[in-house]
Design a protein around this motif. Structure first.
Motif, PDB file in Angstrom:
ATOM      1  N   SER A  31       0.835  -1.206   0.000  1.00 13.93           N
ATOM      2  CA  SER A  31       0.000   0.000   0.000  1.00 13.93           C
ATOM      3  C   SER A  31       0.865   1.249   0.000  1.00 13.93           C
ATOM      4  O   SER A  31       2.048   1.202   0.332  1.00 13.93           O
ATOM      5  CB  SER A  31      -0.868   0.051   1.265  1.00 13.93           C
ATOM      6  OG  SER A  31      -1.700  -1.056   1.355  1.00 13.93           O
ATOM      7  N   ASP A  70      -5.156   3.252   2.229  1.00 13.07           N
ATOM      8  CA  ASP A  70      -5.807   2.696   1.036  1.00 13.07           C
ATOM      9  C   ASP A  70      -6.109   3.800   0.022  1.00 13.07           C
ATOM     10  O   ASP A  70      -5.759   4.963   0.237  1.00 13.07           O
ATOM     11  CB  ASP A  70      -7.065   1.889   1.410  1.00 13.07           C
ATOM     12  CG  ASP A  70      -8.189   2.738   1.990  1.00 13.07           C
ATOM     13  OD1 ASP A  70      -8.174   3.990   1.835  1.00 13.07           O
ATOM     14  OD2 ASP A  70      -9.110   2.155   2.603  1.00 13.07           O
ATOM     15  N   ASP A  71      -6.772   3.436  -1.053  1.00 12.94           N
ATOM     16  CA  ASP A  71      -7.064   4.391  -2.139  1.00 12.94           C
ATOM     17  C   ASP A  71      -8.019   5.498  -1.710  1.00 12.94           C
ATOM     18  O   ASP A  71      -8.119   6.529  -2.381  1.00 12.94           O
ATOM     19  CB  ASP A  71      -7.650   3.650  -3.348  1.00 12.94           C
ATOM     20  CG  ASP A  71      -6.622   2.741  -4.010  1.00 12.94           C
ATOM     21  OD1 ASP A  71      -5.406   2.979  -3.819  1.00 12.94           O
ATOM     22  OD2 ASP A  71      -7.037   1.793  -4.712  1.00 12.94           O
ATOM     23  N   ASN A  72      -8.734   5.308  -0.610  1.00  7.63           N
ATOM     24  CA  ASN A  72      -9.665   6.330  -0.105  1.00  7.63           C
ATOM     25  C   ASN A  72      -9.050   7.187   1.001  1.00  7.63           C
ATOM     26  O   ASN A  72      -9.750   7.956   1.647  1.00  7.63           O
ATOM     27  CB  ASN A  72     -10.943   5.666   0.408  1.00  7.63           C
ATOM     28  CG  ASN A  72     -11.676   4.917  -0.681  1.00  7.63           C
ATOM     29  OD1 ASN A  72     -11.826   5.432  -1.792  1.00  7.63           O
ATOM     30  ND2 ASN A  72     -12.101   3.706  -0.387  1.00  7.63           N
ATOM     31  N   GLY A  73      -7.753   6.988   1.248  1.00 11.56           N
ATOM     32  CA  GLY A  73      -7.073   7.778   2.269  1.00 11.56           C
ATOM     33  C   GLY A  73      -7.283   7.266   3.681  1.00 11.56           C
ATOM     34  O   GLY A  73      -6.945   7.948   4.642  1.00 11.56           O
ATOM     35  N   GLN A  74      -7.825   6.065   3.815  1.00  8.08           N
ATOM     36  CA  GLN A  74      -8.072   5.478   5.128  1.00  8.08           C
ATOM     37  C   GLN A  74      -6.965   4.481   5.456  1.00  8.08           C
ATOM     38  O   GLN A  74      -6.377   3.872   4.564  1.00  8.08           O
ATOM     39  CB  GLN A  74      -9.427   4.764   5.142  1.00  8.08           C
ATOM     40  CG  GLN A  74     -10.599   5.660   4.807  1.00  8.08           C
ATOM     41  CD  GLN A  74     -10.746   6.819   5.784  1.00  8.08           C
ATOM     42  OE1 GLN A  74     -10.759   6.623   6.986  1.00  8.08           O
ATOM     43  NE2 GLN A  74     -10.825   8.030   5.253  1.00  8.08           N
ATOM     44  N   THR A 114      -5.231   1.071   6.387  1.00  7.13           N
ATOM     45  CA  THR A 114      -5.555  -0.277   5.933  1.00  7.13           C
ATOM     46  C   THR A 114      -4.634  -1.280   6.618  1.00  7.13           C
ATOM     47  O   THR A 114      -3.503  -0.936   6.980  1.00  7.13           O
ATOM     48  CB  THR A 114      -5.455  -0.392   4.398  1.00  7.13           C
ATOM     49  OG1 THR A 114      -5.931  -1.664   3.979  1.00  7.13           O
ATOM     50  CG2 THR A 114      -4.043  -0.177   3.898  1.00  7.13           C
TER      51      THR A 114
END
Length: 178
Positions: A50, A116-120, A122
């Motif tokens: 990631s 992750d791709d949503n900025g959260q 992971t």
């Protein structure tokens, strides 16, 4: 899923150029920190699969100066994993390429967080400890975390009750003027 430290271990080397120097003629510490952040990112991203961000840097002591013309080598490995965080241990050495003399210049620990791709945050793979050195590094990371928590608590007490600590200043070069 579990990965061993060897699966994400990274090593980079770079020749130190005159453009990297500070006003004292040595390699600028900020430049070295920038390289360390890059290798920490690469190591953590390789382990997690990631994008990773730097959450903190644990104590950077510059032990020996780095000279122009020396080859700097940085070695990074995952020493600890949490759910989304990883501690990347980094060792910095410089080598006089004419004489072969090597110096340990710095060791530090970067806490990196997988995003992750949503900025959260992971989850990252667990760590497969394959050697006693791997176990030692993991345990030392736990101890550093525990020590940091105790330090936060102690400093909070000082901040909340400074009057209880003023007598400790008598041995220091200060004048209390309040």
């Amino acid at each position: 899923m579990f990965k061993s430290p060897d699966e994400s271990r990274i090593q980079i080397s770079e020749l130190m150029l005159p453009s990297y120097t500070n006003f004292g003629g040595k390699i600028h510490g900020g430049y070295i920190l920038s390289l360390m952040d890059q290798i920490a990112f690469a190591c953590a991203s390789k382990h997690s699969g990631s994008y990773c961000v730097t959450a903190s840097v644990d104590k950077v002591n510059f032990l020996n100066p780095i000279e122009v013309g020396e080859l700097v080598t940085m070695m990074a490995s995952i020493n600890y994993v949490g759910s989304s965080s990883m501690v990347v241990g980094i060792r910095v050495e410089s080598e006089n390429i004419r004489t072969g003399t090597k110096k340990h210049c710095n060791s530090s620990y970067f806490t990196m967080v997988a995003i992750d791709d949503n900025g959260q945050t992971t989850q990252v793979p667990g760590l497969k400890l394959e050697t006693k050195i791997d176990a030692k590094r993991f345990i030392k990371a736990i101890k550093r975390r525990e020590s940091e928590e105790r330090k936060k608590e102690d400093l909070s007490l000082v901040y909340k009750n400074v009057n209880n600590y003023l007598d400790q200043l008598k041995d220091y070069r200060v004048v209390i003027d309040f």
